[in-house]
Enzyme design. Structure first.
Site, PDB file in Angstrom:
ATOM      1  N   CYS A 104     150.055 125.665  38.742  1.00 40.13           N
ATOM      2  CA  CYS A 104     149.328 126.723  39.454  1.00 40.13           C
ATOM      3  C   CYS A 104     148.408 127.470  38.492  1.00 40.13           C
ATOM      4  O   CYS A 104     147.447 126.915  38.016  1.00 40.13           O
ATOM      5  CB  CYS A 104     150.310 127.646  40.165  1.00 40.13           C
ATOM      6  SG  CYS A 104     149.530 128.650  41.421  1.00 40.13           S
ATOM      7  N   HIS A 238     154.112 123.970  43.127  1.00 39.62           N
ATOM      8  CA  HIS A 238     155.169 124.475  42.230  1.00 39.62           C
ATOM      9  C   HIS A 238     156.446 123.639  42.255  1.00 39.62           C
ATOM     10  O   HIS A 238     157.331 123.908  43.067  1.00 39.62           O
ATOM     11  CB  HIS A 238     155.548 125.894  42.673  1.00 39.62           C
ATOM     12  CG  HIS A 238     154.501 126.913  42.402  1.00 39.62           C
ATOM     13  ND1 HIS A 238     154.476 127.665  41.236  1.00 39.62           N
ATOM     14  CD2 HIS A 238     153.443 127.325  43.137  1.00 39.62           C
ATOM     15  CE1 HIS A 238     153.449 128.492  41.278  1.00 39.62           C
ATOM     16  NE2 HIS A 238     152.798 128.305  42.420  1.00 39.62           N
ATOM     17  N   GLU A 240     158.936 123.800  40.260  1.00 38.27           N
ATOM     18  CA  GLU A 240     160.100 124.609  39.872  1.00 38.27           C
ATOM     19  C   GLU A 240     160.690 125.367  41.068  1.00 38.27           C
ATOM     20  O   GLU A 240     161.815 125.829  41.021  1.00 38.27           O
ATOM     21  CB  GLU A 240     159.726 125.578  38.735  1.00 38.27           C
ATOM     22  CG  GLU A 240     158.917 126.810  39.113  1.00 38.27           C
ATOM     23  CD  GLU A 240     157.434 126.546  39.351  1.00 38.27           C
ATOM     24  OE1 GLU A 240     157.015 125.366  39.291  1.00 38.27           O
ATOM     25  OE2 GLU A 240     156.702 127.523  39.621  1.00 38.27           O
TER      26      GLU A 240
END
Lengths: 277, 85
Positions: A104, A238, A240
């Site tokens: 990002c 993302h 994560e």
């Protein structure tokens, strides 16, 4: 090298907001991440004991967020601060084949620094690309589907199956990957030829589709690219945030596992770096 | 001392979603005469130097190194003298 000896630098500055999940993703897999403020690497305004050397780490992660308030352009200020003090060690870091992951805002920083697409050497003096304002002119925040397009150049995706589709959420206002208009198509072709395109946005049938499946209007549906050597990866969505299955939007429908779709990216890079060093 | 008025625009042909959106909102407010809206960024930078050509060189570098991304932006600036600090 043993997994627990692998050191990961989770870099942050003011406005970073995805460092916790990024830290936990590496930690839960048994590696040794550390949250490091940019000042600790540049050695400015920190105690002697807080100083860190970039070359002591094997993986550098630049997490998402709104660094420096997205002023000037998203990621531009962070990139300028890194370029002014850390150009030489960062170039060395990448040249040695250590891993750099930008997610990002981190992707925006890597592009603004000239590490991606990396077609003219490791780092270009001016950016060769930009992550421009979404076609919708809005912050787009929702689960997105990514098709694995790479032929295993990227060290972050070695454990994926060719053509595999991952559900990874996007949350950004500037994610449209653009190249200079006069040579854009030539650059896309170069990226294809070098096997640098890692992820593309697709719809549930696995077809390339427009908005809303492609949240930002990125030409050719590109969601993530790597450098020609494959050790630098930048992606807008993302991973994560979907380390666990229970953070998927359809988690109640169960799949009998706790493995989220983003986990494989962290597993892949850890395995690769363990073998290499 | 000099002040540099720097304008960062999108290159011709680069989509300007912010401008398009603003135009839509202006139409909704009844400004039916609006036919185009282009957005740009404006920086006013004060420089402590007596040498105008030096100021010009500095501003040029600022634009190239941070304020503009050459992929989508073009920049222009005016430099004017100001008194004191």
């Amino acid at each position: 090298m043993k997994l627990e000896d692998l050191k990961i630098c989770i870099l942050r500055i003011e406005g970073t907001n995805c460092e916790d999940e990024s830290f936990q993703a590496f930690k839960r897999l048994g590696a040794n991440p550390e949250m490091v403020h940019l000042k600790q690497l540049t050695g400015q305004d920190v105690l002697e004991t807080e100083k860190r050397d970039l070359m002591d780490f094997h993986i550098l992660m630049i997490p998402g967020g709104f660094s420096s308030g997205d002023y000037v352009r998203a990621g531009a200020i962070w990139a300028a601060r890194m370029k002014s003090k850390l150009s030489a060690p960062l170039t060395e870091f990448v040249r040695e084949g250590r891993a750099v992951l930008g997610v990002c805002n981190g992707f925006q920083v890597l592009v603004e620094m000239g590490f991606l697409p990396g077609l003219n050497g490791i780092m270009s003096s001016v950016p060769d690309a930009v992550l421009a304002t979404n076609e919708s002119s809005r912050f787009e925040c929702r689960p997105t589907l990514l098709k694995y397009e790479n032929n295993y150049t990227s060290i972050f995706t070695q454990k994926l199956k060719s053509g595999q589709i991952l559900l990874i959420p996007s949350a950004h206002a500037e994610g449209k990957l653009l190249f200079p208009p006069e040579k854009a198509e030539k650059i896309y072709q170069q990226l294809e030829d070098n096997d640098q395109i890692v992820f593309k946005y697709v719809d549930p049938d696995g077809e390339y589709a427009g908005y809303p499946w492609n949240p930002n209007g990125s030409p050719h549906n590109i969601a993530g690219i790597c450098n020609p050597a494959g050790n630098v990866l930048g992606m807008m969505p993302h991973p994560e945030r979907v380390f666990h299955r229970f953070t998927h939007p359809d988690w109640t429908r169960g799949f009998g596992t706790d493995i989220g779709d983003g986990r494989v990216i962290f597993e892949s890079v850890l395995e690769h770096v363990c073998k290499k060093f | 001392m000099f002040i540099a008025d720097i304008r960062i625009k999108l290159k011709k042909g680069v989509a300007d979603p912010e401008g398009k959106n603003t135009m839509k909102a202006l139409e909704l407010l009844g400004f039916y005469e609006v036919v185009a809206v282009d957005t740009s960024k404006f920086f006013s930078v004060k420089l402590d130097t007596q040498d105008e050509s030096e100021a010009r060189t500095q501003v040029e570098k600022m634009c190239q190194n941070l304020l503009a991304n050459p992929v989508i932006n073009e920049y222009s600036y005016d430099i004017r003298t100001v008194e004191g600090a």
